[in-house]
Design a protein around this motif. Sequence first.
Motif, PDB file in Angstrom:
ATOM      1  N   HIS A  45       2.948   2.576 -10.240  1.00 12.27           N
ATOM      2  CA  HIS A  45       1.544   2.720 -10.637  1.00 12.27           C
ATOM      3  C   HIS A  45       1.438   3.185 -12.088  1.00 12.27           C
ATOM      4  N   HIS A  47      -1.092   5.121 -13.026  1.00 11.20           N
ATOM      5  CA  HIS A  47      -1.646   6.475 -13.047  1.00 11.20           C
ATOM      6  C   HIS A  47      -0.527   7.504 -12.912  1.00 11.20           C
ATOM      7  N   ASP A  51      -3.441  12.557 -11.585  1.00 13.09           N
ATOM      8  CA  ASP A  51      -4.689  11.909 -11.182  1.00 13.09           C
ATOM      9  C   ASP A  51      -4.491  10.998  -9.983  1.00 13.09           C
ATOM     10  N   THR A  54      -7.325  11.127  -7.202  1.00 17.48           N
ATOM     11  CA  THR A  54      -8.560  10.419  -7.521  1.00 17.48           C
ATOM     12  C   THR A  54      -8.339   8.921  -7.577  1.00 17.48           C
ATOM     13  N   SER A  55      -7.075   8.479  -7.675  1.00 15.10           N
ATOM     14  CA  SER A  55      -6.794   7.059  -7.812  1.00 15.10           C
ATOM     15  C   SER A  55      -6.526   6.368  -6.478  1.00 15.10           C
ATOM     16  N   LYS A  58      -9.208   3.956  -5.455  1.00 19.59           N
ATOM     17  CA  LYS A  58      -9.240   2.856  -6.420  1.00 19.59           C
ATOM     18  C   LYS A  58      -8.078   1.897  -6.205  1.00 19.59           C
ATOM     19  N   VAL A  59      -6.895   2.453  -5.941  1.00 18.86           N
ATOM     20  CA  VAL A  59      -5.717   1.613  -5.716  1.00 18.86           C
ATOM     21  C   VAL A  59      -5.883   0.791  -4.441  1.00 18.86           C
ATOM     22  N   THR A  86       0.029   4.065  -2.622  1.00 17.20           N
ATOM     23  CA  THR A  86      -0.975   4.353  -3.649  1.00 17.20           C
ATOM     24  C   THR A  86      -0.563   5.393  -4.677  1.00 17.20           C
ATOM     25  N   ARG A  87       0.591   6.045  -4.497  1.00 12.19           N
ATOM     26  CA  ARG A  87       0.884   7.174  -5.372  1.00 12.19           C
ATOM     27  C   ARG A  87       1.957   6.843  -6.402  1.00 12.19           C
ATOM     28  N   ASN A  90       3.876   1.107  -5.946  1.00 11.42           N
ATOM     29  CA  ASN A  90       2.698   0.241  -5.983  1.00 11.42           C
ATOM     30  C   ASN A  90       2.946  -0.975  -5.098  1.00 11.42           C
TER      31      ASN A  90
END
Length: 800
Positions: A45, A47, A51, A54-55, A58-59, A86-87, A90
Amino acid sequence: MREINSIMSLSNLLVLFLQLLIVFFQFQTPAFALKQSYIVYMGVHSHGPEDAMTSVSKVKNSHHEFLASFLGSTERAKEAIFYSYTREINGFAATLDKAEAAAIARHPNVVSVFLNKGKHLHTTHSWDFMLLEKNGVVHRSSLWNKASYGEGIIIGNLDTGVWPESESFSDKGFGEVPSKWKGFCQNVNHTDVTCNRKLIGARYFNKAYASNGGKVNSTTSTSRDYDGHGSHTLSTAGGNFVPGANIFGVFNGTAKGGSPNARVAAYKVCWPPINQDGECYDGDILEAFEAAIKDGVDVLSVSLGGEPSNYLEDSTAIGSFHAVKNGVVVVCSAGNDGPKDGTVTNVAPWIITVGASTIDREFDTYVELHNGQRIKGTSISKALPGGRFYPLISGAQGKAANASAADAMLCKGGTLDPEKVKGKILACLRGENARVDKGMQAALAGAVGMILCNDKLTGNEIIADPHFLPASHLTYKDGLAVFEYINSTDDPMGFITPSTEHLNTKPAPFMAAFSSRGPNKVTPEILKPDITAPGVNIIAAFTGAKSPTENELDKRRTAFTTESGTSMSCPHVSGVVGLLKKLHPDWSPAAIKSAIMTTGKTRDNTVNPMLNGSFVKATPFSYGAGHIRPNRAMDPGLVYDLNVNDYLDFLCALGYNQSTIQLFSKEPFSCPSNASLLNFNYPSITISHLSGSVTVSRIVKNVGSPAVYAARIRQPHGISVSVEPNILKFERTGEEKSFQLTIRNRIDGAEGAPPGDYVFGELLWSDGLHYVRSPIVVSSNAAMTQSTELAVVENITSRT
């Protein structure tokens, strides 16, 4: 005639209609295309960890939108995806058909698309054998003492979960949970695990398992360990000191893990097998890696594996890559498909891959024959009652009418005739079905005892299992003596003694026959396994949900049991890694790996070269750099270090597409023009297909005091090796020096290396105090033997 013409016209119209129908369906997408679960891997990812929270939403949305572009709607995409990574990682796991998967794989933002396949699950005296203690006394110079027994370190375990009631996971005497821990205990129902200050995390992942047909119920929606494998491995890595540990009252001692003061976390990814597909599915494994990285573990112990494959289509390789990027050391089992060549799995260079070997403890159980022979075997079982001889037959002699002699010799279920077997000792041949199952089948048929005899392949490797009935496991040679005796008399008789513990046995260690061997079929230039550690007859915690024989008819329960396999050797190394992380928090995962490898030993306690399970001289394809020596690893002198860019360069050298590799890195990256497998800074040196000569570059970092190191070479047979420079002077800690090895087939008239065969040597750097040893493995550029073909072989890793 008019009627005939009418019928013909109707027939022609029907034919035309059918032809049009066929053409129509040829251009349609099949409505019932086979759906399977796939992993869509997209790299790392953009990001950062700060963050990530918060992502997440969105992901997930971006994954839905991406898949919707192939499936036609966001609703269908949401329905198909069962994991979004998501962290750190990806990608996502989704149910797709083959055509959809192929189309997604062609997208430039996708690294790989691969099937969600199943992988397989691959102590007390062992720490004494490795000199962390001596006769229960911990010397002040021991790594245990120096590293405060791993205090403050967090060890995660990807396995079958945890039995939280085990004393190995009690939090008595532990303080507050480290602030770096971000994980939790996943509690959904009354069967779930309650965590404490020792067992600080327990989670389960079963969506990928369910997508392949696994049943989801109260026992598969919990991190509680109903299998026993996970509790055994986790307690070996980080279990408490537990005095009075025993197996059915036998062999009383103190159980302990490698980092007994560490905190532990269980990530349950392995479930009851679906057919023969495996127990641990790729999608769940990746999600667990994601969770462990986020949670803040320092070490991940992973005693599972599958077929060796492309690094970017292997969930363990992908997950461990992202873990190492985040400073987490990942230790994996090598597999249990030995002694066949080329069976080693978990071969990515950023993983520590561990083979299995013995320790100097045996559980002696003697077989006494009526002809006066007394043969030493092993098991954990009670003696036959009465102190008298019993009739003795082979499995073939006890076969049922509808069974083959071969199956009956293996003592498989349903192959034995109770009328022939009842009241007798049964001699069974090792192979195919589980060792403890043979004893159970013998007992069900009425046998009073069992003699388990090795086949030629398993040789001298004998395992102390907690058998259901009096039993003894014999070597191949001793088993032949038993069968010869049975066939030599009309009235064979035998007796089995109770089990007794015997320490300081020789030779030890020697390699377990089941331990998977090199060469590495994915990248022959990387020697695997990396190291070997105790993996035979290891005592550790067990589940309270079943018996150690795993048979429903066996109602016995034990808090501790013995198990054998590379699954058991892996957490030994994980425990040592925890100690090294505590002692050297600034060391990279590669530096820790190098310290473990370059300080390994290749000789046994007779000061002779280590042997394999057939008592023939073993090679680095069995033990890697040698048997682990924890106290030496804490002060290795020099290390071969690597960082993330080095691993990216490694992928470049393998020929991976640069745009694909870019997806691994948050920073701009381009493949260097001089990327070379030969110069990859690995602690071992492997040359495959040597033609003429090659020059290999390496860099060593001084992690000790200022010193001068001199090189010494043990030449592989038929190969000439020279080093330049052969003296390295280090004036400060952290200083790096480079050197080159030139390796050539001998041209001075001496015998060259055998065509197509591997030969072995070593490079040793020493300042008189430290001994930094690297294996040298070379094969000539001739037609390779079958054992070294670069094809991924079938890996049917079994639990042993």
